[in-house]
Design a protein around this motif. Structure first.
Motif, mmCIF file in Angstrom:
data_model
loop_
_atom_site.group_PDB
_atom_site.id
_atom_site.type_symbol
_atom_site.label_atom_id
_atom_site.label_comp_id
_atom_site.label_asym_id
_atom_site.label_seq_id
_atom_site.Cartn_x
_atom_site.Cartn_y
_atom_site.Cartn_z
ATOM 1 N N ALA A 39 0.828 -1.213 0.000
ATOM 2 C CA ALA A 39 0.000 0.000 0.000
ATOM 3 C C ALA A 39 0.860 1.259 0.000
ATOM 4 C CB ALA A 39 -0.926 -0.004 1.207
ATOM 5 N N GLY A 40 2.194 1.062 -0.031
ATOM 6 C CA GLY A 40 3.110 2.194 -0.109
ATOM 7 C C GLY A 40 3.641 2.686 1.215
ATOM 8 N N GLU A 41 3.362 1.972 2.307
ATOM 9 C CA GLU A 41 3.798 2.401 3.635
ATOM 10 C C GLU A 41 4.904 1.489 4.170
ATOM 11 O OE1 GLU A 41 0.564 2.764 6.348
ATOM 12 O OE2 GLU A 41 -0.808 3.593 4.843
ATOM 13 N N SER A 42 5.812 2.073 4.932
ATOM 14 C CA SER A 42 6.885 1.295 5.547
ATOM 15 C C SER A 42 6.387 0.622 6.825
ATOM 16 C CB SER A 42 8.076 2.196 5.871
ATOM 17 O OG SER A 42 8.627 2.754 4.697
ATOM 18 N N TYR A 43 7.090 -0.430 7.227
ATOM 19 C CA TYR A 43 6.747 -1.175 8.434
ATOM 20 C C TYR A 43 8.019 -1.345 9.254
ATOM 21 C CZ TYR A 43 5.463 -5.183 11.370
ATOM 22 O OH TYR A 43 5.244 -6.019 12.413
ATOM 23 N N ARG A 44 7.919 -1.124 10.569
ATOM 24 C CA ARG A 44 9.108 -1.260 11.425
ATOM 25 C C ARG A 44 8.688 -1.716 12.817
ATOM 26 N NH1 ARG A 44 13.913 3.305 12.052
ATOM 27 N NH2 ARG A 44 15.363 2.012 13.281
ATOM 28 N N ILE A 45 9.493 -2.638 13.375
ATOM 29 C CA ILE A 45 9.164 -3.164 14.704
ATOM 30 C C ILE A 45 10.430 -3.731 15.353
ATOM 31 C CG2 ILE A 45 8.650 -5.476 13.860
ATOM 32 C CD1 ILE A 45 6.402 -5.640 15.922
ATOM 33 N N ASN A 46 10.486 -3.651 16.673
ATOM 34 C CA ASN A 46 11.529 -4.362 17.425
ATOM 35 C C ASN A 46 10.984 -5.740 17.783
ATOM 36 O OD1 ASN A 46 13.166 -2.134 17.298
ATOM 37 N ND2 ASN A 46 12.731 -1.437 19.377
ATOM 38 N N THR A 47 11.762 -6.764 17.460
ATOM 39 C CA THR A 47 11.283 -8.120 17.678
ATOM 40 C C THR A 47 12.431 -9.013 18.117
ATOM 41 O OG1 THR A 47 10.027 -9.933 16.680
ATOM 42 C CG2 THR A 47 11.671 -8.851 15.294
ATOM 43 N N THR A 48 12.099 -10.204 18.516
ATOM 44 C CA THR A 48 13.102 -11.194 18.906
ATOM 45 C C THR A 48 12.926 -12.428 18.034
ATOM 46 O OG1 THR A 48 13.120 -10.422 21.196
ATOM 47 C CG2 THR A 48 14.004 -12.611 20.778
ATOM 48 N N ILE A 49 14.039 -12.923 17.475
ATOM 49 C CA ILE A 49 13.967 -14.103 16.626
ATOM 50 C C ILE A 49 14.772 -15.238 17.235
ATOM 51 C CG2 ILE A 49 13.746 -12.665 14.563
ATOM 52 C CD1 ILE A 49 16.617 -13.540 13.848
ATOM 53 N N SER A 50 14.501 -16.441 16.737
ATOM 54 C CA SER A 50 15.230 -17.626 17.170
ATOM 55 C C SER A 50 16.318 -17.927 16.151
ATOM 56 C CB SER A 50 14.281 -18.824 17.288
ATOM 57 O OG SER A 50 13.267 -18.575 18.234
ATOM 58 N N LEU A 51 17.587 -17.957 16.588
ATOM 59 C CA LEU A 51 18.708 -18.281 15.726
ATOM 60 C C LEU A 51 18.813 -19.786 15.528
ATOM 61 C CD1 LEU A 51 21.372 -15.794 17.150
ATOM 62 C CD2 LEU A 51 19.952 -15.528 15.100
ATOM 63 N N ASP B 28 21.084 -21.780 16.244
ATOM 64 C CA ASP B 28 21.681 -22.481 17.388
ATOM 65 C C ASP B 28 20.808 -22.416 18.643
ATOM 66 O OD1 ASP B 28 21.931 -19.874 18.214
ATOM 67 O OD2 ASP B 28 24.118 -19.826 18.162
ATOM 68 N N GLY B 29 19.601 -21.857 18.511
ATOM 69 C CA GLY B 29 18.673 -21.814 19.624
ATOM 70 C C GLY B 29 18.693 -20.521 20.413
ATOM 71 N N ARG B 30 19.679 -19.693 20.202
ATOM 72 C CA ARG B 30 19.738 -18.419 20.924
ATOM 73 C C ARG B 30 18.669 -17.463 20.406
ATOM 74 N NH1 ARG B 30 23.737 -15.392 19.821
ATOM 75 N NH2 ARG B 30 24.472 -16.529 17.992
ATOM 76 N N GLN B 31 18.285 -16.527 21.267
ATOM 77 C CA GLN B 31 17.342 -15.486 20.895
ATOM 78 C C GLN B 31 18.120 -14.211 20.577
ATOM 79 O OE1 GLN B 31 13.707 -16.085 20.992
ATOM 80 N NE2 GLN B 31 14.731 -18.088 20.902
ATOM 81 N N GLN B 32 17.661 -13.493 19.559
ATOM 82 C CA GLN B 32 18.344 -12.255 19.183
ATOM 83 C C GLN B 32 17.330 -11.138 18.980
ATOM 84 O OE1 GLN B 32 21.507 -12.577 16.340
ATOM 85 N NE2 GLN B 32 21.246 -10.490 15.590
ATOM 86 N N ALA B 33 17.578 -10.007 19.650
ATOM 87 C CA ALA B 33 16.698 -8.845 19.523
ATOM 88 C C ALA B 33 17.082 -8.062 18.273
ATOM 89 C CB ALA B 33 16.808 -7.963 20.760
ATOM 90 N N LEU B 34 16.086 -7.755 17.438
ATOM 91 C CA LEU B 34 16.344 -7.072 16.168
ATOM 92 C C LEU B 34 15.423 -5.869 15.988
ATOM 93 C CD1 LEU B 34 16.606 -10.072 13.666
ATOM 94 C CD2 LEU B 34 18.500 -8.769 14.651
ATOM 95 N N ASP B 35 15.984 -4.867 15.316
ATOM 96 C CA ASP B 35 15.178 -3.781 14.780
ATOM 97 C C ASP B 35 14.861 -4.195 13.346
ATOM 98 O OD1 ASP B 35 14.071 -1.492 13.780
ATOM 99 O OD2 ASP B 35 15.868 -0.262 13.959
ATOM 100 N N PHE B 36 13.626 -4.597 13.091
ATOM 101 C CA PHE B 36 13.236 -5.150 11.796
ATOM 102 C C PHE B 36 12.362 -4.155 11.042
ATOM 103 C CE2 PHE B 36 9.997 -7.459 9.324
ATOM 104 C CZ PHE B 36 10.821 -8.049 8.380
ATOM 105 N N SER B 37 12.625 -4.011 9.731
ATOM 106 C CA SER B 37 11.826 -3.076 8.934
ATOM 107 C C SER B 37 11.599 -3.617 7.536
ATOM 108 C CB SER B 37 12.528 -1.713 8.843
ATOM 109 O OG SER B 37 13.760 -1.823 8.149
ATOM 110 N N LEU B 38 10.487 -3.193 6.958
ATOM 111 C CA LEU B 38 10.155 -3.462 5.560
ATOM 112 C C LEU B 38 9.897 -2.117 4.894
ATOM 113 C CD1 LEU B 38 7.641 -6.436 5.946
ATOM 114 C CD2 LEU B 38 9.988 -6.582 5.099
ATOM 115 N N THR B 39 10.596 -1.873 3.772
ATOM 116 C CA THR B 39 10.473 -0.591 3.081
ATOM 117 C C THR B 39 10.105 -0.825 1.627
ATOM 118 O OG1 THR B 39 12.192 0.331 4.508
ATOM 119 C CG2 THR B 39 11.637 1.570 2.513
#
Length: 265
Positions: A215-227, A229-240
Motif C-alpha cells: 500500500a506504499g507504507e513502511s513497516y518497522r518493529i523491534n522483535t526477537t527471533i530464534s537463531l 543455534d537456539g539463541r534469541q536475538q533482539a532485532l530492529d526489523f523493517s520493511l520498506t
C-alpha cells in the motif's frame, strides 16, 4: 498546360519539403551510389563523422568504417541489393561501428533502404549515435554493481522481496539467521524459519506487514527471533517499499542487531 504546371510545382514543393526534412533529421543520413561512394550526406551525418559541409560527398563508404569491417560490410550491401525487400526498417536496426575523420570509432545503430534510379541502385543509411546510450548503460551497470556489492557485504541482514512476498535476493548476514540447509531464494519471506517459536503467528504478522508495504507504507518493529543455534536475538526489523511511479515493485527487508548497536561506542 496549367495542370502540368501545377503538377510540376507540386513535385518541386514535395522535393523541397523532403530535402528540408532530411536536412533537419536528428538521424545521420548517408546515401551511396552503385560504386558505394557518398552522393548525399545530411548535416547530422557531417557532424557525426566530423566533416565540414559537402566534404563527405565522393568519399568511399569504407572511409566511414574501421578497416577491419570494410570487406564484410561490402558483402552485406551486396546481399541486401539482391533481396527483394526495399528496406531494413527501424525496428530491424543493427549495430555497426563508424569511423570519424579524427579516427575515433563510434557505435552506431543503423537501418538501410535502397532505391533504383535509371537502372542503378542507391543505398541510404539512417544512423544513430549510440555513445550517449552506451555511456548511460555503462554508468547504470557500474551503479548496479556498486549497489550489489554494498548489499552483499552489508553487516546488517538485508533481503529484497518481490510484490508477491517471495525472496529475490538475500545477503550473507541474513542467510546466517537461517539454518544452513534452507535456500531462501524464491521462497515466501513470511514463512522462512527464523522468526519465532510461533511460526504461524509470525507468518500472519509478516503477511500483514507486506500488505502494508504494497500500500506504499513502511513497516518497522523491534522483535526477537530464534537463531539456528537456539539463541534469541533482539532485532530492529523493517520493511520498506521501493516505488516506481507510485507503485511498489519490490520491498527491502532489513534487520539490525539491537544488542550490538546498544553496545557500540
Amino acid at each position: 498546360i496549367s495542370r502540368d504546371q501545377s503538377r510540376q510545382q507540386q513535385t518541386r514543393s514535395a522535393h523541397r519539403l523532403a530535402a528540408r526534412v532530411l536536412a533537419i533529421s536528428a538521424d545521420a543520413i548517408v546515401t551511396v551510389d552503385p560504386k558505394l561512394k557518398v552522393s548525399y550526406a545530411n548535416p547530422s551525418a557531417e557532424a557525426l563523422f566530423g566533416y565540414g559541409s559537402g566534404e563527405l560527398i565522393g568519399l568511399e563508404l569504407g572511409d566511414l568504417l574501421p578497416e577491419r569491417f570494410r570487406a564484410g560490410h561490402g558483402a552485406h550491401i551486396a546481399r541486401f541489393a539482391s533481396e527483394s525487400r526495399p528496406a531494413r526498417l527501424m525496428g530491424e536496426r543493427s549495430e555497426v561501428v563508424g569511423l570519424t575523420r579524427s579516427g575515433e570509432e563510434i557505435p552506431l545503430e543503423a537501418s538501410i533502404t535502397k532505391v533504383t534510379l535509371e537502372g542503378d541502385v542507391y543505398f541510404s543509411a539512417h544512423l544513430r549515435d549510440l555513445r550517449a546510450r552506451k555511456a548511460a548503460e555503462q554508468e547504470l551497470a557500474e551503479s548496479q554493481a556498486s549497489v550489489a556489492t554494498i548489499f552483499k557485504h552489508a553487516v546488517q541482514a538485508m533481503a529484497l522481496i518481490d510484490p508477491e512476498g517471495k525472496v529475490l535476493q538475500m545477503n550473507q548476514a541474513a542467510r546466517q539467521l537461517l539454518p544452513e540447509d534452507i535456500d531462501p531464494l524464491g521462497a515466501p519471506f513470511a514463512t522462512l524459519p527464523f522468526w519465532s517459536d510461533d511460526p504461524q503467528a509470525t507468518a500472519e504478522a509478516l503477511e500483514t506487514a507486506l500488505s502494508t508495504c504494497l500500500a506504499g507504507e513502511s513497516y518497522r518493529i523491534n522483535t526477537t527471533i530464534s537463531l539456528p543455534d537456539g539463541r534469541q536475538q533482539a532485532l530492529d526489523f523493517s520493511l520498506t517499499p521501493v516505488l516506481d511511479g507510485g507503485r511498489p515493485f519490490a520491498i527491502i527487508a532489513e534487520a539490525r542487531d539491537l544488542i550490538a548497536e546498544s553496545e557500540a561506542p
